[in-house]
Write a protein that holds these residues in place. Structure first.
Motif, PDB file in Angstrom:
ATOM      1  N   ASN A 200     -57.100  67.570 -38.759  1.00 34.60           N
ATOM      2  CA  ASN A 200     -57.006  68.112 -37.258  1.00 34.60           C
ATOM      3  C   ASN A 200     -56.939  67.154 -36.282  1.00 34.60           C
ATOM      4  O   ASN A 200     -56.549  67.445 -35.367  1.00 34.60           O
ATOM      5  CB  ASN A 200     -58.361  69.069 -37.350  1.00 34.60           C
ATOM      6  CG  ASN A 200     -58.459  69.673 -35.996  1.00 34.60           C
ATOM      7  OD1 ASN A 200     -57.406  70.535 -35.814  1.00 34.60           O
ATOM      8  ND2 ASN A 200     -59.295  69.424 -34.904  1.00 34.60           N
ATOM      9  N   LYS A 201     -57.310  65.911 -36.805  1.00 34.00           N
ATOM     10  CA  LYS A 201     -57.410  64.475 -35.710  1.00 34.00           C
ATOM     11  C   LYS A 201     -56.114  64.306 -35.379  1.00 34.00           C
ATOM     12  O   LYS A 201     -55.971  63.966 -34.390  1.00 34.00           O
ATOM     13  CB  LYS A 201     -58.167  63.411 -36.373  1.00 34.00           C
ATOM     14  CG  LYS A 201     -59.557  63.708 -36.725  1.00 34.00           C
ATOM     15  CD  LYS A 201     -60.249  62.503 -37.523  1.00 34.00           C
ATOM     16  CE  LYS A 201     -61.723  62.950 -38.017  1.00 34.00           C
ATOM     17  NZ  LYS A 201     -62.318  62.090 -38.867  1.00 34.00           N
ATOM     18  N   ALA A 203     -53.202  66.789 -35.292  1.00 34.82           N
ATOM     19  CA  ALA A 203     -52.947  67.826 -35.047  1.00 34.82           C
ATOM     20  C   ALA A 203     -51.859  68.031 -33.781  1.00 34.82           C
ATOM     21  O   ALA A 203     -50.916  68.738 -33.388  1.00 34.82           O
ATOM     22  CB  ALA A 203     -53.736  68.938 -34.984  1.00 34.82           C
ATOM     23  N   ASP A 204     -52.542  67.001 -32.736  1.00 33.81           N
ATOM     24  CA  ASP A 204     -51.878  66.862 -31.477  1.00 33.81           C
ATOM     25  C   ASP A 204     -50.911  65.709 -31.453  1.00 33.81           C
ATOM     26  O   ASP A 204     -50.102  65.594 -30.399  1.00 33.81           O
ATOM     27  CB  ASP A 204     -52.589  66.855 -30.403  1.00 33.81           C
ATOM     28  CG  ASP A 204     -53.537  68.151 -30.212  1.00 33.81           C
ATOM     29  OD1 ASP A 204     -52.817  69.088 -30.403  1.00 33.81           O
ATOM     30  OD2 ASP A 204     -54.877  68.205 -29.982  1.00 33.81           O
ATOM     31  N   THR A 299     -61.279  74.542 -33.855  1.00 32.52           N
ATOM     32  CA  THR A 299     -60.261  73.466 -33.870  1.00 32.52           C
ATOM     33  C   THR A 299     -58.828  74.031 -33.811  1.00 32.52           C
ATOM     34  O   THR A 299     -58.509  75.340 -34.097  1.00 32.52           O
ATOM     35  CB  THR A 299     -60.302  72.592 -35.017  1.00 32.52           C
ATOM     36  OG1 THR A 299     -59.887  73.257 -36.248  1.00 32.52           O
ATOM     37  CG2 THR A 299     -61.956  72.085 -35.325  1.00 32.52           C
ATOM     38  N   LYS A 300     -57.894  73.282 -33.308  1.00 34.73           N
ATOM     39  CA  LYS A 300     -56.786  73.638 -33.293  1.00 34.73           C
ATOM     40  C   LYS A 300     -56.102  74.121 -34.833  1.00 34.73           C
ATOM     41  O   LYS A 300     -55.421  75.133 -34.818  1.00 34.73           O
ATOM     42  CB  LYS A 300     -55.637  72.475 -32.935  1.00 34.73           C
ATOM     43  CG  LYS A 300     -54.321  72.715 -32.710  1.00 34.73           C
ATOM     44  CD  LYS A 300     -53.359  71.689 -32.278  1.00 34.73           C
ATOM     45  CE  LYS A 300     -51.876  72.277 -32.004  1.00 34.73           C
ATOM     46  NZ  LYS A 300     -51.000  71.239 -31.324  1.00 34.73           N
ATOM     47  N   LEU A 301     -56.727  73.546 -35.972  1.00 33.75           N
ATOM     48  CA  LEU A 301     -55.966  73.960 -37.210  1.00 33.75           C
ATOM     49  C   LEU A 301     -56.714  75.012 -37.584  1.00 33.75           C
ATOM     50  O   LEU A 301     -56.133  76.088 -38.299  1.00 33.75           O
ATOM     51  CB  LEU A 301     -56.185  72.940 -38.301  1.00 33.75           C
ATOM     52  CG  LEU A 301     -55.512  71.411 -38.159  1.00 33.75           C
ATOM     53  CD1 LEU A 301     -55.525  70.764 -39.523  1.00 33.75           C
ATOM     54  CD2 LEU A 301     -53.944  71.764 -37.921  1.00 33.75           C
ATOM     55  N   THR A 303     -57.943  77.408 -35.609  1.00 33.61           N
ATOM     56  CA  THR A 303     -57.095  78.662 -34.768  1.00 33.61           C
ATOM     57  C   THR A 303     -55.770  78.935 -35.516  1.00 33.61           C
ATOM     58  O   THR A 303     -55.357  80.004 -35.459  1.00 33.61           O
ATOM     59  CB  THR A 303     -56.933  77.939 -33.237  1.00 33.61           C
ATOM     60  OG1 THR A 303     -58.149  77.988 -32.660  1.00 33.61           O
ATOM     61  CG2 THR A 303     -56.061  79.320 -32.620  1.00 33.61           C
ATOM     62  N   LYS A 304     -55.033  77.950 -35.942  1.00 36.62           N
ATOM     63  CA  LYS A 304     -53.622  77.953 -36.487  1.00 36.62           C
ATOM     64  C   LYS A 304     -53.833  78.845 -37.604  1.00 36.62           C
ATOM     65  O   LYS A 304     -52.493  79.643 -37.823  1.00 36.62           O
ATOM     66  CB  LYS A 304     -52.894  76.662 -36.767  1.00 36.62           C
ATOM     67  CG  LYS A 304     -51.712  76.593 -37.441  1.00 36.62           C
ATOM     68  CD  LYS A 304     -50.647  76.585 -36.049  1.00 36.62           C
ATOM     69  CE  LYS A 304     -49.028  76.452 -36.489  1.00 36.62           C
ATOM     70  NZ  LYS A 304     -48.040  76.859 -35.756  1.00 36.62           N
TER      71      LYS A 304
END
Length: 313
Positions: A200-201, A203-204, A299-301, A303-304
């Motif tokens: 996740n670190k 992911a962007d 987190t982004k992952l 949510t994904k």
């Protein structure tokens, strides 16, 4: 677009044969706090891997075991073949079999990485490793990474069935036994929730594309197009359709003996979403829901993955 798979099938067959001669408690070894299968990986290979020099045009597929890496690996292999054909890189007198390497970063012999440094671009590689355990050059040289993730309940279900038919991995008498091991960090390649948290670190990162197993199942054509766009590979409609058809579960299962050797018999089981509902108890659902929230909720992952859609009864 069929490429030689002799190195792949030979590596799998040797690992299976070796594991068949071993006791259950001999199948895994611990390296830097994570378990790995001894017939596939070794500390010596991990140390040799640190010398690997990544390139900015490398194509890397990262995914935890049973997240769909063989499926997406087929897609990427086809995309690379299309790219090579268009670039006319295939006009070579070199035997393709001689250039072939087992596609997983962490599986092979200590001389693998020196040989890979001599391979032409684009190189396709797959890995189940945590980002911090990849060669540092992968991030330093900004190689492009397709990060494939899958809802943890289906992933655990698939891993359970796979473990019980794949001799290099410990088998389990019951689903309950497997679930306990999965939730207490006793799995090959480590804990899935820690895997998601670590990735996740990144992911962007502009060089990382996140794709879920579920979204690819829902719309394969759009998924393939998005993957091709990310790696800068142009597809016409005919090429797109060909990749989609060849990477369907039915087509890959039919060709599994040719592409994966003895491994093919056990690799392609169902390829569906929500199979977890056939195994999980109410208590197990609650335990996994809690673990998901603690590790990657919000987190982004997290949510994904659309956990509420795919992991709630």
């Amino acid at each position: 677009m069929e490429k030689s798979r002799k190195k792949f099938t030979d590596t799998i067959d040797k690992a299976v044969a070796a594991a068949n001669r071993m006791q259950r408690d001999e199948l895994l070894f611990n390296y830097k706090g994570i378990l790995y299968p001894v017939t596939f990986c070794s500390p010596e290979v991990f140390r040799a891997m640190e010398s690997f020099e990544a390139r900015s045009d490398d194509i890397i597929l990262a995914g935890y075991p049973k997240s769909g890496t063989n499926w997406v690996g087929q897609i990427l292999s086809d995309l690379v073949a299309i790219f090579e054909k268009k670039m006319k890189n295939k006009e070579s007198s070199v035997n393709e079999e001689e250039l072939e390497e087992f596609p997983y970063f962490e599986i092979g012999d200590t001389g693998k990485y020196e040989r890979m440094n001599k391979l032409p671009s684009p190189r396709l590689m797959v890995t189940h490793l945590l980002p911090e355990n990849l060669p540092t050059s992968v991030f330093k040289n900004k190689a492009k990474i397709l990060l494939l993730i899958r809802n943890p309940k289906d992933l655990a279900t698939s891993f359970y069935h796979f473990s019980n038919v794949m001799s290099p991995l410990p088998s389990y008498e019951t689903w309950d036994d497997f679930f306990t091991a999965f939730m207490t960090k006793k799995m090959p390649w480590g804990c899935y929730f820690e895997y998601l948290s670590a990735w996740n670190k990144y992911a962007d990162d502009e060089n990382v594309m996140v794709l879920t197993y579920e979204e690819l199942k829902e719309n394969p054509a759009q998924g393939v197009k998005n993957i091709a766009d990310f790696f800068g590979i142009c597809l016409n409609e005919k090429e797109l359709q060909s990749v989609v058809e060849r990477s369907s579960f039915q087509a890959m299962k039919k060709n599994s003996q040719k592409t994966h050797g003895a491994f093919g018999n056990v690799l392609f089981r169902k390829g569906v979403v929500s199979d977890w509902k056939n195994l999980f108890s109410e208590d197990q659902n609650e335990k996994m829901d809690k673990a998901f929230e603690e590790h990657i909720g919000g987190t982004k992952l997290g949510t994904k993955l659309k956990y509420e859609v795919y992991c709630k009864s």
